[in-house]
Design a protein around this motif. Structure first.
Motif, PDB file in Angstrom:
ATOM      1  N   VAL A  97       0.839  -1.195   0.000  1.00 20.09           N
ATOM      2  CA  VAL A  97       0.000   0.000   0.000  1.00 20.09           C
ATOM      3  C   VAL A  97       0.873   1.243   0.000  1.00 20.09           C
ATOM      4  CG1 VAL A  97      -1.650   1.328   1.365  1.00 20.09           C
ATOM      5  CG2 VAL A  97      -1.903  -1.141   1.198  1.00 20.09           C
ATOM      6  N   GLU A  98       0.556   2.165  -0.905  1.00 13.42           N
ATOM      7  CA  GLU A  98       1.242   3.447  -0.937  1.00 13.42           C
ATOM      8  C   GLU A  98       0.402   4.461  -0.171  1.00 13.42           C
ATOM      9  OE1 GLU A  98       2.877   6.762  -4.135  1.00 13.42           O
ATOM     10  OE2 GLU A  98       2.102   4.855  -4.865  1.00 13.42           O
ATOM     11  N   SER A  99       1.033   5.227   0.702  1.00 12.80           N
ATOM     12  CA  SER A  99       0.345   6.239   1.496  1.00 12.80           C
ATOM     13  C   SER A  99       0.470   7.613   0.840  1.00 12.80           C
ATOM     14  CB  SER A  99       0.929   6.303   2.908  1.00 12.80           C
ATOM     15  OG  SER A  99       0.427   7.424   3.606  1.00 12.80           O
ATOM     16  N   PHE A 100      -0.691   8.247   0.574  1.00 16.89           N
ATOM     17  CA  PHE A 100      -0.690   9.610   0.030  1.00 16.89           C
ATOM     18  C   PHE A 100      -0.091  10.582   1.045  1.00 16.89           C
ATOM     19  CE2 PHE A 100      -2.695  13.791  -0.223  1.00 16.89           C
ATOM     20  CZ  PHE A 100      -2.354  14.165  -1.510  1.00 16.89           C
ATOM     21  N   THR A 101      -0.524  10.465   2.303  1.00 18.41           N
ATOM     22  CA  THR A 101      -0.116  11.410   3.342  1.00 18.41           C
ATOM     23  C   THR A 101       1.354  11.261   3.712  1.00 18.41           C
ATOM     24  OG1 THR A 101      -2.348  11.290   4.229  1.00 18.41           O
ATOM     25  CG2 THR A 101      -0.687  12.284   5.636  1.00 18.41           C
ATOM     26  N   HIS A 102       1.802  10.014   3.876  1.00 13.57           N
ATOM     27  CA  HIS A 102       3.170   9.779   4.352  1.00 13.57           C
ATOM     28  C   HIS A 102       4.180   9.627   3.219  1.00 13.57           C
ATOM     29  CE1 HIS A 102       1.751   9.474   8.444  1.00 13.57           C
ATOM     30  NE2 HIS A 102       0.795   8.678   8.025  1.00 13.57           N
ATOM     31  N   LYS A 103       3.689   9.555   1.976  1.00 14.18           N
ATOM     32  CA  LYS A 103       4.566   9.446   0.805  1.00 14.18           C
ATOM     33  C   LYS A 103       5.533   8.266   0.922  1.00 14.18           C
ATOM     34  CE  LYS A 103       3.063  13.404  -0.942  1.00 14.18           C
ATOM     35  NZ  LYS A 103       1.681  13.309  -1.280  1.00 14.18           N
ATOM     36  N   ASN A 104       4.994   7.114   1.332  1.00 14.91           N
ATOM     37  CA  ASN A 104       5.818   5.913   1.401  1.00 14.91           C
ATOM     38  C   ASN A 104       4.979   4.681   1.047  1.00 14.91           C
ATOM     39  OD1 ASN A 104       4.257   5.520   3.670  1.00 14.91           O
ATOM     40  ND2 ASN A 104       5.945   5.419   5.108  1.00 14.91           N
ATOM     41  N   ILE A 105       5.652   3.562   0.945  1.00 20.50           N
ATOM     42  CA  ILE A 105       4.975   2.300   0.635  1.00 20.50           C
ATOM     43  C   ILE A 105       5.164   1.357   1.812  1.00 20.50           C
ATOM     44  CG2 ILE A 105       4.963   0.291  -0.888  1.00 20.50           C
ATOM     45  CD1 ILE A 105       5.875   2.146  -3.155  1.00 20.50           C
ATOM     46  N   ASN A 106       4.068   0.740   2.245  1.00 23.42           N
ATOM     47  CA  ASN A 106       4.101  -0.230   3.338  1.00 23.42           C
ATOM     48  C   ASN A 106       3.510  -1.541   2.878  1.00 23.42           C
ATOM     49  OD1 ASN A 106       4.902   1.385   5.744  1.00 23.42           O
ATOM     50  ND2 ASN A 106       3.072   2.543   5.224  1.00 23.42           N
ATOM     51  N   ASN A 107       4.022  -2.623   3.447  1.00 23.19           N
ATOM     52  CA  ASN A 107       3.316  -3.884   3.340  1.00 23.19           C
ATOM     53  C   ASN A 107       2.364  -3.929   4.518  1.00 23.19           C
ATOM     54  OD1 ASN A 107       4.431  -5.098   1.046  1.00 23.19           O
ATOM     55  ND2 ASN A 107       6.227  -5.735   2.182  1.00 23.19           N
ATOM     56  N   VAL A 108       1.071  -4.070   4.246  1.00 19.51           N
ATOM     57  CA  VAL A 108       0.109  -4.187   5.337  1.00 19.51           C
ATOM     58  C   VAL A 108      -0.195  -5.662   5.546  1.00 19.51           C
ATOM     59  CG1 VAL A 108      -0.823  -1.863   5.114  1.00 19.51           C
ATOM     60  CG2 VAL A 108      -1.855  -3.722   3.813  1.00 19.51           C
ATOM     61  N   ILE A 109      -0.387  -6.016   6.807  1.00 20.71           N
ATOM     62  CA  ILE A 109      -0.415  -7.415   7.201  1.00 20.71           C
ATOM     63  C   ILE A 109      -1.626  -7.701   8.075  1.00 20.71           C
ATOM     64  CG2 ILE A 109       0.878  -9.208   8.440  1.00 20.71           C
ATOM     65  CD1 ILE A 109       3.337  -7.178   8.133  1.00 20.71           C
ATOM     66  N   VAL A 110      -2.308  -8.816   7.793  1.00 12.74           N
ATOM     67  CA  VAL A 110      -3.367  -9.317   8.658  1.00 12.74           C
ATOM     68  C   VAL A 110      -3.129 -10.814   8.841  1.00 12.74           C
ATOM     69  CG1 VAL A 110      -5.843  -9.801   8.875  1.00 12.74           C
ATOM     70  CG2 VAL A 110      -5.086  -7.595   7.999  1.00 12.74           C
ATOM     71  N   SER A 111      -3.204 -11.258  10.068  1.00 13.01           N
ATOM     72  CA  SER A 111      -3.067 -12.680  10.353  1.00 13.01           C
ATOM     73  C   SER A 111      -4.221 -13.454   9.712  1.00 13.01           C
ATOM     74  CB  SER A 111      -3.079 -12.910  11.863  1.00 13.01           C
ATOM     75  OG  SER A 111      -3.093 -14.289  12.141  1.00 13.01           O
ATOM     76  N   LYS A 112      -3.913 -14.575   9.097  1.00  9.97           N
ATOM     77  CA  LYS A 112      -4.940 -15.382   8.433  1.00  9.97           C
ATOM     78  C   LYS A 112      -5.999 -15.886   9.407  1.00  9.97           C
ATOM     79  CE  LYS A 112      -2.465 -16.796   4.323  1.00  9.97           C
ATOM     80  NZ  LYS A 112      -2.041 -17.920   3.468  1.00  9.97           N
ATOM     81  N   LYS A 113      -5.676 -15.945  10.692  1.00  8.26           N
ATOM     82  CA  LYS A 113      -6.677 -16.429  11.657  1.00  8.26           C
ATOM     83  C   LYS A 113      -7.794 -15.414  11.903  1.00  8.26           C
ATOM     84  CE  LYS A 113      -3.816 -15.294  15.647  1.00  8.26           C
ATOM     85  NZ  LYS A 113      -3.005 -15.842  16.725  1.00  8.26           N
ATOM     86  N   PHE A 114      -7.627 -14.151  11.412  1.00  3.95           N
ATOM     87  CA  PHE A 114      -8.629 -13.125  11.664  1.00  3.95           C
ATOM     88  C   PHE A 114      -9.492 -12.767  10.461  1.00  3.95           C
ATOM     89  CE2 PHE A 114      -5.352 -11.934  14.945  1.00  3.95           C
ATOM     90  CZ  PHE A 114      -6.043 -12.524  15.985  1.00  3.95           C
ATOM     91  N   LEU A 115      -9.210 -13.330   9.294  1.00  2.00           N
ATOM     92  CA  LEU A 115     -10.039 -13.133   8.104  1.00  2.00           C
ATOM     93  C   LEU A 115     -10.300 -14.481   7.454  1.00  2.00           C
ATOM     94  CD1 LEU A 115      -8.559 -10.023   6.205  1.00  2.00           C
ATOM     95  CD2 LEU A 115     -10.617 -10.119   7.608  1.00  2.00           C
ATOM     96  N   SER A 116     -11.566 -14.713   7.093  1.00  2.00           N
ATOM     97  CA  SER A 116     -11.900 -15.998   6.473  1.00  2.00           C
ATOM     98  C   SER A 116     -13.030 -15.830   5.467  1.00  2.00           C
ATOM     99  CB  SER A 116     -12.316 -17.011   7.547  1.00  2.00           C
ATOM    100  OG  SER A 116     -13.618 -16.704   8.015  1.00  2.00           O
ATOM    101  N   ALA A 117     -13.327 -16.899   4.764  1.00  2.00           N
ATOM    102  CA  ALA A 117     -14.393 -16.903   3.762  1.00  2.00           C
ATOM    103  C   ALA A 117     -15.767 -16.660   4.387  1.00  2.00           C
ATOM    104  CB  ALA A 117     -14.381 -18.224   3.000  1.00  2.00           C
ATOM    105  N   ASP A 118     -15.896 -16.842   5.685  1.00  3.24           N
ATOM    106  CA  ASP A 118     -17.170 -16.597   6.371  1.00  3.24           C
ATOM    107  C   ASP A 118     -17.421 -15.118   6.652  1.00  3.24           C
ATOM    108  OD1 ASP A 118     -17.655 -19.350   6.493  1.00  3.24           O
ATOM    109  OD2 ASP A 118     -16.610 -19.535   8.424  1.00  3.24           O
TER     110      ASP A 118
END
Length: 182
Positions: A97-118
């Motif tokens: 993800v590129e940030s407009f405000t911070h003028k940088n690029i970050n990898n954003v991360i979510v643990s697979k245990k917190f998002l699912s097909a449900d």
């Protein structure tokens, strides 16, 4: 003019580079009564959706997302982290993800245990400019086979391409305030 637009006119400050500073009530010091009204409004706009999880990105979206979640039956809030820490373990979904405000690029991360097909997700964020953060969050949801039911934004910069890009992808995007010019 709605309640959020009135607040922006009263307390917002425009800075060089098309930056709207709303830190006195939205993303540094937080006005919880304002957030509650925002949550109420998002609940109305997405009343026909079966939301069971709120997804946002650190840091400024978290406060809004937490209050919005109360209006959706206290569903869980998951926020994408901008850096890996020793507390993150197991498999992860990752998006760039590129940030407009911070003028940088970050990898954003979510643990697979917190998002699912449900999960039937409502994405919440404070600002929409170019749409990069939203595209990253949508990518994380897609990797999890979750359904993005809608996207709620506090302030959209209507003169930038993000809103058009996201709407053209077919998502219901609801912005509480759309700024057409600075």
């Amino acid at each position: 003019m709605n309640f959020l637009e009135e607040r922006i006119v009263r307390d917002g400050v425009v800075k060089e580079g098309n930056v709207l500073k709303v830190d006195s009530f939205l993303n540094h010091q937080m006005d919880i009564e304002l957030f509650d009204r925002m949550g109420e409004e998002f609940a109305k706009r997405f009343a026909d959706k079966e939301i069971n999880k709120i997804l946002t990105i650190e840091a400024s979206g978290i406060g809004i997302a937490v209050i919005v979640a109360r209006h959706f039956g206290n569903c869980p809030v998951v926020f994408a982290k901008k850096s890996r820490s020793i507390n993150l373990d197991g498999d992860m979904y990752v998006a760039e993800v590129e940030s407009f405000t911070h003028k940088n690029i970050n990898n954003v991360i979510v643990s697979k245990k917190f998002l699912s097909a449900d999960d039937r997700i409502l994405i919440i964020d404070d600002f929409l400019a170019n749409g990069c953060a939203l595209q990253g969050l949508i990518q994380l949801a897609m990797e999890a086979d979750a359904t993005v039911e809608g996207i709620g934004i506090a302030i959209e910069k209507g003169f930038q391409a993000g809103g058009r890009i996201i709407r053209n992808l077919g998502y219901q995007l609801e912005s509480l305030a759309i700024i057409e010019s600075m």
